[in-house]
Design an enzyme around this catalytic site. Structure first.
Site, PDB file in Angstrom:
ATOM      1  CD  GLU A  52      -2.968  -0.703  -0.151  1.00 47.55           C
ATOM      2  OE1 GLU A  52      -3.263   0.404  -0.498  1.00 47.55           O
ATOM      3  OE2 GLU A  52      -3.609  -1.713  -0.403  1.00 47.55           O
ATOM      4  CG  ASP A  70      -6.834   5.398   0.193  1.00 51.49           C
ATOM      5  OD1 ASP A  70      -8.074   5.309   0.931  1.00 51.49           O
ATOM      6  OD2 ASP A  70      -6.860   5.089  -0.843  1.00 51.49           O
TER       7      ASP A  70
END
Length: 102
Positions: A52, A70
């Protein structure tokens, strides 16, 4: 297993070193020893951080189709978990997103 707010706070604390890029083993050790994460869960969270954010605490993804962002090591969304001032998400954990990416 459902991610709880208490684990999000741990993840936010991990990301408090401005500009920190972890080594894989360094993050695993921190999760297990300092934050008492069960060893069988550590490998999953380390894998998530690797893919990620490439272990970068300052990572921010601006590319979501709905305009949400995010943040941090685990790329937690302002759509659900935190508030960034520009997005009116759920903010389930009642925390600022800035703590997830600084």
């Amino acid at each position: 297993r459902m991610l709880t707010c208490s684990w999000l706070v741990v993840m936010a604390v991990i990301g408090t070193s401005k500009g920190k890029i972890f080594e894989k083993c360094e993050l695993a050790t921190l999760l297990e020893s300092k934050h008492q994460m069960p060893r069988d869960q550590v490998k999953n969270w380390v894998c998530i951080a690797q893919y990620e954010s490439t272990f970068n605490t300052e990572a921010v993804n601006h590319g979501n189709w709905d305009g949400s962002k995010d943040y941090g090591l685990f790329q937690l969304s302002n759509k659900f978990w935190c508030q960034d001032g520009n997005w009116q998400g759920k903010n389930v954990c009642k925390m600022s997103c800035t703590g997830l990416h600084t």
